[in-house]
Design a protein around this motif. Sequence first.
Motif, PDB file in Angstrom:
ATOM      1  N   ILE A 194     -37.613 -30.548  49.856  1.00  0.00           N
ATOM      2  CA  ILE A 194     -37.246 -31.879  50.464  1.00  0.00           C
ATOM      3  C   ILE A 194     -37.491 -31.763  51.947  1.00  0.00           C
ATOM      4  CG2 ILE A 194     -36.147 -34.028  50.758  1.00  0.00           C
ATOM      5  CD1 ILE A 194     -34.557 -33.332  48.349  1.00  0.00           C
ATOM      6  N   PRO A 195     -38.873 -31.950  52.479  1.00  0.00           N
ATOM      7  CA  PRO A 195     -39.116 -31.864  53.753  1.00  0.00           C
ATOM      8  C   PRO A 195     -38.833 -33.430  54.503  1.00  0.00           C
ATOM      9  CG  PRO A 195     -41.247 -31.606  52.825  1.00  0.00           C
ATOM     10  CD  PRO A 195     -40.190 -32.092  51.603  1.00  0.00           C
ATOM     11  N   VAL A 196     -38.201 -33.587  55.347  1.00  0.00           N
ATOM     12  CA  VAL A 196     -37.859 -34.914  56.113  1.00  0.00           C
ATOM     13  C   VAL A 196     -38.578 -34.772  57.441  1.00  0.00           C
ATOM     14  CG1 VAL A 196     -36.129 -36.447  57.031  1.00  0.00           C
ATOM     15  CG2 VAL A 196     -35.520 -34.948  55.029  1.00  0.00           C
ATOM     16  N   SER A 197     -39.450 -35.724  57.639  1.00  0.00           N
ATOM     17  CA  SER A 197     -40.449 -35.834  58.754  1.00  0.00           C
ATOM     18  C   SER A 197     -40.994 -34.504  59.180  1.00  0.00           C
ATOM     19  CB  SER A 197     -39.565 -36.199  59.897  1.00  0.00           C
ATOM     20  OG  SER A 197     -38.948 -37.485  59.489  1.00  0.00           O
ATOM     21  N   PRO A 198     -41.661 -33.857  58.468  1.00  0.00           N
ATOM     22  CA  PRO A 198     -42.322 -32.332  58.801  1.00  0.00           C
ATOM     23  C   PRO A 198     -43.521 -32.676  59.677  1.00  0.00           C
ATOM     24  CG  PRO A 198     -42.988 -32.862  56.641  1.00  0.00           C
ATOM     25  CD  PRO A 198     -41.847 -33.937  57.125  1.00  0.00           C
ATOM     26  N   GLY A 199     -43.605 -31.987  60.940  1.00  0.00           N
ATOM     27  CA  GLY A 199     -44.963 -32.149  61.670  1.00  0.00           C
ATOM     28  C   GLY A 199     -45.887 -31.308  61.536  1.00  0.00           C
ATOM     29  N   SER A 200     -47.025 -31.019  62.205  1.00  0.00           N
ATOM     30  CA  SER A 200     -48.116 -30.509  62.061  1.00  0.00           C
ATOM     31  C   SER A 200     -48.867 -30.467  63.433  1.00  0.00           C
ATOM     32  CB  SER A 200     -48.993 -30.996  61.042  1.00  0.00           C
ATOM     33  OG  SER A 200     -50.226 -30.185  60.685  1.00  0.00           O
ATOM     34  N   VAL A 201     -49.656 -29.639  63.693  1.00  0.00           N
ATOM     35  CA  VAL A 201     -50.710 -29.770  64.940  1.00  0.00           C
ATOM     36  C   VAL A 201     -51.843 -30.408  64.603  1.00  0.00           C
ATOM     37  CG1 VAL A 201     -52.469 -28.330  66.373  1.00  0.00           C
ATOM     38  CG2 VAL A 201     -49.877 -27.766  65.899  1.00  0.00           C
ATOM     39  N   GLU A 231     -49.543 -24.502  71.637  1.00  0.00           N
ATOM     40  CA  GLU A 231     -49.593 -23.294  72.693  1.00  0.00           C
ATOM     41  C   GLU A 231     -48.160 -22.812  72.486  1.00  0.00           C
ATOM     42  OE1 GLU A 231     -50.206 -22.688  77.341  1.00  0.00           O
ATOM     43  OE2 GLU A 231     -50.510 -24.696  76.542  1.00  0.00           O
ATOM     44  N   ILE A 232     -47.234 -23.893  72.505  1.00  0.00           N
ATOM     45  CA  ILE A 232     -45.887 -23.339  72.256  1.00  0.00           C
ATOM     46  C   ILE A 232     -45.679 -22.484  71.174  1.00  0.00           C
ATOM     47  CG2 ILE A 232     -43.352 -24.081  71.960  1.00  0.00           C
ATOM     48  CD1 ILE A 232     -43.939 -26.484  73.790  1.00  0.00           C
ATOM     49  N   MET A 233     -46.033 -22.861  69.952  1.00  0.00           N
ATOM     50  CA  MET A 233     -45.611 -22.214  68.649  1.00  0.00           C
ATOM     51  C   MET A 233     -46.466 -20.717  68.611  1.00  0.00           C
ATOM     52  SD  MET A 233     -45.300 -25.115  65.748  1.00  0.00           S
ATOM     53  CE  MET A 233     -46.968 -25.628  66.002  1.00  0.00           C
ATOM     54  N   CYS A 234     -47.725 -20.732  69.434  1.00  0.00           N
ATOM     55  CA  CYS A 234     -48.111 -19.334  69.387  1.00  0.00           C
ATOM     56  C   CYS A 234     -47.471 -18.237  70.416  1.00  0.00           C
ATOM     57  CB  CYS A 234     -49.684 -19.579  69.854  1.00  0.00           C
ATOM     58  SG  CYS A 234     -50.805 -20.228  68.786  1.00  0.00           S
TER      59      CYS A 234
END
Length: 324
Positions: A194-201, A231-234
């Motif tokens: 159950i993912p609530v509001s998952p994001g992505s690039v 950039e932040i996640m890398c």
Amino acid sequence: MSENYKLVTAPDARGNFLYGLVKSAVIKMNMKQSLIGTKEEVLAKAAKMNQKRSFQIIPADSKAHYTDHLIGGKYHCIETDIAVTRQKSAVLFVFGGGMILGSDKGDVGLCRKIAETAKSDVWFPYYPMCHEHDILENVKMIFECYEKMLRFYKPENIVFLGFSSGGALLMDLITYINELGDNGENIPMPGLLIPVSPGSVPVNDKERERLNKLDKKDIMIPASYMELAREIMCCGHDVEEKYLATAHGDFRNAPMTHFYYGTHETLYAFAPSYAASYKKAGANCVIHVGKGMHHCYAMQYFIPGCKPAFDEIMGIINDYLGRR
């Protein structure tokens, strides 16, 4: 609509007067501003906020039994048990914060509430932030938590639950397990996700168009942050695209998945991409959508009008585990 994907209505709070007041207050606080600026500016603001979040990692109360699991020799994962002994089921609960904001005291209390409501143990990983670590390091840390859980629980009795970036990390974890390529022989999939509001690039014009359109309605997450997040996640490292553009990951063998989004959040822009990826993988999902609702509302039971969606999620978990 395919047999793999269903879109359903989630409880909303549009008719709740108190919810309207809370939403107005959040708008006046201008929370979106903390995620606007250069990478250096956004990280500096997040670091300042993290300094104010001082609390005990292991709660001192006697409301539950707490166990600190050391992961990788340096990271903590707190197990919260309501019963004296471990139960047969558990929830791997992952918090959000855009990969740059750490957990807070409220998340600790939420672990206990989930444990009480879902009648399951709750494992809560304090994964590293992307100030000094890349997202794949976070995924691997949470993977190690899951590996440890499998010593105590059958995989079908484990539920993955996460909100915002925590939900996205769990989606990345499904991709990572698939990447190991052992067909579930050593690392099987969990029973429910159950993912609530998952994001992505964002990776294409359609996603960017949807993001920018929803940006006008979102009171918390600016569309621009999802571009900056790459950039932040890398964190200066080479990270495979599939762990950044999470919605386009490898979801083969994924368990039944219940997504939750609000129509007034930018990250709802990725719901069609997740649905398409699930269809491609032959996996099944339901996307629950709350009309007029904000980012992660379904986990914010303490906000007037949001509790029905939280209760629905707990009901899904209980219904699933009750059939085990």
